[in-house]
Design a protein around this motif. Structure first.
Motif, PDB file in Angstrom:
ATOM      1  N   ALA A 160       0.830  -1.200   0.000  1.00  0.00           N
ATOM      2  CA  ALA A 160       0.000   0.000   0.000  1.00  0.00           C
ATOM      3  C   ALA A 160       0.869   1.255   0.000  1.00  0.00           C
ATOM      4  O   ALA A 160       0.553   2.243  -0.677  1.00  0.00           O
ATOM      5  N   LEU A 161       1.967   1.192   0.731  1.00  0.00           N
ATOM      6  CA  LEU A 161       2.893   2.328   0.755  1.00  0.00           C
ATOM      7  C   LEU A 161       3.436   2.604  -0.640  1.00  0.00           C
ATOM      8  O   LEU A 161       3.480   3.745  -1.106  1.00  0.00           O
ATOM      9  N   VAL A 162       3.845   1.537  -1.326  1.00  0.00           N
ATOM     10  CA  VAL A 162       4.368   1.702  -2.682  1.00  0.00           C
ATOM     11  C   VAL A 162       3.272   2.179  -3.626  1.00  0.00           C
ATOM     12  O   VAL A 162       3.495   3.066  -4.465  1.00  0.00           O
ATOM     13  N   ASP A 163       2.084   1.630  -3.478  1.00  0.00           N
ATOM     14  CA  ASP A 163       0.967   2.030  -4.342  1.00  0.00           C
ATOM     15  C   ASP A 163       0.673   3.519  -4.214  1.00  0.00           C
ATOM     16  O   ASP A 163       0.225   4.157  -5.175  1.00  0.00           O
ATOM     17  N   ALA A 164       0.921   4.047  -3.029  1.00  0.00           N
ATOM     18  CA  ALA A 164       0.614   5.450  -2.800  1.00  0.00           C
ATOM     19  C   ALA A 164       1.445   6.385  -3.672  1.00  0.00           C
ATOM     20  O   ALA A 164       1.077   7.537  -3.880  1.00  0.00           O
ATOM     21  N   THR A 165       2.552   5.908  -4.196  1.00  0.00           N
ATOM     22  CA  THR A 165       3.343   6.756  -5.100  1.00  0.00           C
ATOM     23  C   THR A 165       2.634   6.990  -6.416  1.00  0.00           C
ATOM     24  O   THR A 165       2.994   7.887  -7.168  1.00  0.00           O
ATOM     25  N   ASP A 166       1.631   6.145  -6.699  1.00  0.00           N
ATOM     26  CA  ASP A 166       0.859   6.277  -7.929  1.00  0.00           C
ATOM     27  C   ASP A 166       1.764   6.233  -9.158  1.00  0.00           C
ATOM     28  O   ASP A 166       1.547   6.949 -10.128  1.00  0.00           O
ATOM     29  N   ASN A 167       2.802   5.428  -9.082  1.00  0.00           N
ATOM     30  CA  ASN A 167       3.719   5.291 -10.216  1.00  0.00           C
ATOM     31  C   ASN A 167       3.865   3.804 -10.541  1.00  0.00           C
ATOM     32  O   ASN A 167       4.527   3.073  -9.811  1.00  0.00           O
ATOM     33  N   PRO A 168       3.235   3.356 -11.623  1.00  0.00           N
ATOM     34  CA  PRO A 168       3.249   1.917 -11.924  1.00  0.00           C
ATOM     35  C   PRO A 168       4.650   1.360 -12.179  1.00  0.00           C
ATOM     36  O   PRO A 168       4.915   0.196 -11.880  1.00  0.00           O
ATOM     37  N   VAL A 169       5.538   2.173 -12.739  1.00  0.00           N
ATOM     38  CA  VAL A 169       6.890   1.688 -13.000  1.00  0.00           C
ATOM     39  C   VAL A 169       7.612   1.436 -11.678  1.00  0.00           C
ATOM     40  O   VAL A 169       8.273   0.412 -11.489  1.00  0.00           O
ATOM     41  N   LEU A 170       7.454   2.349 -10.756  1.00  0.00           N
ATOM     42  CA  LEU A 170       8.046   2.175  -9.438  1.00  0.00           C
ATOM     43  C   LEU A 170       7.448   0.948  -8.749  1.00  0.00           C
ATOM     44  O   LEU A 170       8.160   0.141  -8.148  1.00  0.00           O
ATOM     45  N   ARG A 171       6.165   0.796  -8.888  1.00  0.00           N
ATOM     46  CA  ARG A 171       5.473  -0.345  -8.293  1.00  0.00           C
ATOM     47  C   ARG A 171       6.015  -1.644  -8.866  1.00  0.00           C
ATOM     48  O   ARG A 171       6.267  -2.613  -8.134  1.00  0.00           O
ATOM     49  N   TYR A 172       6.199  -1.645 -10.181  1.00  0.00           N
ATOM     50  CA  TYR A 172       6.763  -2.824 -10.836  1.00  0.00           C
ATOM     51  C   TYR A 172       8.179  -3.089 -10.342  1.00  0.00           C
ATOM     52  O   TYR A 172       8.540  -4.214  -9.997  1.00  0.00           O
ATOM     53  N   GLN A 173       9.008  -2.069 -10.300  1.00  0.00           N
ATOM     54  CA  GLN A 173      10.396  -2.263  -9.901  1.00  0.00           C
ATOM     55  C   GLN A 173      10.505  -2.725  -8.456  1.00  0.00           C
ATOM     56  O   GLN A 173      11.440  -3.434  -8.090  1.00  0.00           O
ATOM     57  N   LEU A 174       9.550  -2.320  -7.632  1.00  0.00           N
ATOM     58  CA  LEU A 174       9.627  -2.698  -6.225  1.00  0.00           C
ATOM     59  C   LEU A 174       8.942  -4.024  -5.921  1.00  0.00           C
ATOM     60  O   LEU A 174       8.962  -4.494  -4.778  1.00  0.00           O
ATOM     61  N   ALA A 175       8.332  -4.619  -6.947  1.00  0.00           N
ATOM     62  CA  ALA A 175       7.616  -5.875  -6.724  1.00  0.00           C
ATOM     63  C   ALA A 175       8.528  -6.917  -6.089  1.00  0.00           C
ATOM     64  O   ALA A 175       8.139  -7.624  -5.156  1.00  0.00           O
ATOM     65  N   GLY A 176       9.748  -7.017  -6.590  1.00  0.00           N
ATOM     66  CA  GLY A 176      10.689  -7.980  -6.044  1.00  0.00           C
ATOM     67  C   GLY A 176      10.949  -7.722  -4.577  1.00  0.00           C
ATOM     68  O   GLY A 176      10.960  -8.653  -3.759  1.00  0.00           O
ATOM     69  N   ALA A 177      11.144  -6.469  -4.234  1.00  0.00           N
ATOM     70  CA  ALA A 177      11.466  -6.120  -2.853  1.00  0.00           C
ATOM     71  C   ALA A 177      10.290  -6.414  -1.932  1.00  0.00           C
ATOM     72  O   ALA A 177      10.455  -6.985  -0.849  1.00  0.00           O
ATOM     73  N   VAL A 178       9.110  -6.047  -2.357  1.00  0.00           N
ATOM     74  CA  VAL A 178       7.958  -6.173  -1.469  1.00  0.00           C
ATOM     75  C   VAL A 178       7.438  -7.607  -1.438  1.00  0.00           C
ATOM     76  O   VAL A 178       7.237  -8.180  -0.367  1.00  0.00           O
TER      77      VAL A 178
END
Lengths: 246, 246
Positions: A160-178
DNA sequence: TTACTTTTAATTGTCTGACATTTAAGTTGC
DNA sequence: GCAACTTAAATGTCAGACAATTAAAAGTAA
């Protein structure tokens, strides 16, 4: 003489690479139809099963899709966001589970990446995002919650924290981390951690995001990192001790 | 009636999924040998070509490797760091090139992630890392350099910055952001003036990393982000204009 | 015994040819 | 004009064969 590693890859691998190159270099555009299997077999001077193996390799990477029937065939696939997201998780999970990456290194990377989200999340968080985070911290505070559910909720909070950035590329890149690293850390630390402490820190993060205060959010993430690292080291030390006494 | 998308996947896809599940759930350990193709065909009650297609799918994801000869066969593969890194780049490149992700979104994500590296890079940079960065800025300043070489050097500079964190997990996670952006960057660095500005900012970043000053490095990265975004928007605007007049 | 060579068996890689299944387009009947 | 049928093109699947490769086993000579 043989060049040691891989002198001669399979024909199917060679053909797959040739087609892959054509697609990734832009020679073939999305939704363009490849020649039929029979035609490809002709072009590459191999049999149809060999061509099929090559096509299956590409399908496994979501580079092509196949449709049956007349006027069917193999088509250059537009990689969907969901497919990319899921591949990202798969690869990260495998890398973490099968390679000898130290807990400390993974921990450091994960929180460094997550801190990269605090500024944008603070600027753009909507009531929905805040509600999602609050829902998870609330769930985490319930006494009867199973370990599995607590871990799932932990992941959901960070997502949810990552989603709050409203940036799908960032969300994608952080998928591995989260989605891949967080479960790994949960597995290691769930015996030793204090849920209370984690919930406290989660709440502070949510507060900071709501108050649009990225510095506090980042600092609290760093606290969470320190705490996680400490737990991980304790668990490792305990395990080492057990090994010695055994 | 037919559930729209994928009512019945191929047999080879089903078998691949079954084996994939077994591997990823830990039922099979690294370097464990799978049954021979003939045995698998027997177990799954399909023909050998179908089994082979399934195995090729898994090989394409680096989940297994195959060895020929007696006592050869398919083995659960330990995903190497290099393979994971390269897969990360492939997937990210495809996602960025084939999907409708705006330049602004990609740019924002890329620099947010890169700023996440400045602290660790400042703390840990070695003379080698600094030398690598300087070598690239020096190359970028040469007047006769082709656009392709300039962009490749640009990528190399940022790669060196990430490498300076000395964290392989971070390096892996950032591979997509750094390497997959190259095609996008190719579009915007073709005037001498923009090159000059980019080199200036690169030098400032290298200076800050050398001086162990992560704040300045981050701030300069933000400047670079703003400038890149501006250039990108100009290029887009020009293209739109050309389309209109044509 | 030791070192080298040959044989052998297991396994993947590839080919041929066939048939089944699916799907869109064309054709026919009304 | 519309529905049902036919047809053609393509992928999906199968069976069986042979080639190529490789490690182990067996054999052989010093």
């Amino acid at each position: 003489m043989k060049s040691n590693s891989t002198r001669k890859p399979d024909l199917s691998a060679q053909i797959a690479q040739a087609i892959r190159d054509a697609i990734m270099s832009g020679q073939m555009i999305v939704d363009e139809r490849l020649p039929s299997e029979a035609e490809l077999a002709d072009q590459f001077q191999v049999s149809r099963p060999t061509v099929r193996e090559a096509l299956k390799r590409l399908a496994a990477q979501s580079l092509i899709r196949t449709e049956r029937g007349a006027f069917g065939g193999a088509f250059v696939n537009r990689l969907s966001y969901e497919e990319a997201y899921s591949q990202q998780i798969t690869t990260s999970t495998l890398l973490l589970s099968m390679n000898t990456v130290s807990f400390a290194t993974a921990c450091e990377a994960r929180y460094a990446l997550e801190r990269a989200c605090t500024r944008l999340a603070s600027e753009r968080r909507t009531p929905d995002h805040l509600a999602a985070m609050r829902a998870e911290t609330h769930r985490q505070a319930q006494p009867g919650l199973s370990d599995e559910c607590f871990c799932a909720s932990d992941v959901a909070f960070h997502r949810a924290l990552v989603d709050a950035t409203d940036n799908p590329v960032l969300r994608y890149q952080l998928a591995g981390a989260v989605e891949a690293m967080q479960p790994l850390m949960n597995m290691i630390t769930f015996t030793a951690r204090s849920r209370e402490e984690i919930v406290r820190l989660h709440n502070r993060i949510a507060d900071a995001i709501e108050a649009q205060d990225p510095e506090t959010a980042s600092a609290t993430l760093s606290e969470l990192e320190t705490y996680t690292l400490e737990l991980g080291q304790n668990v490792m030390a305990e395990r080492a001790q057990k090994r010695d006494s055994a």
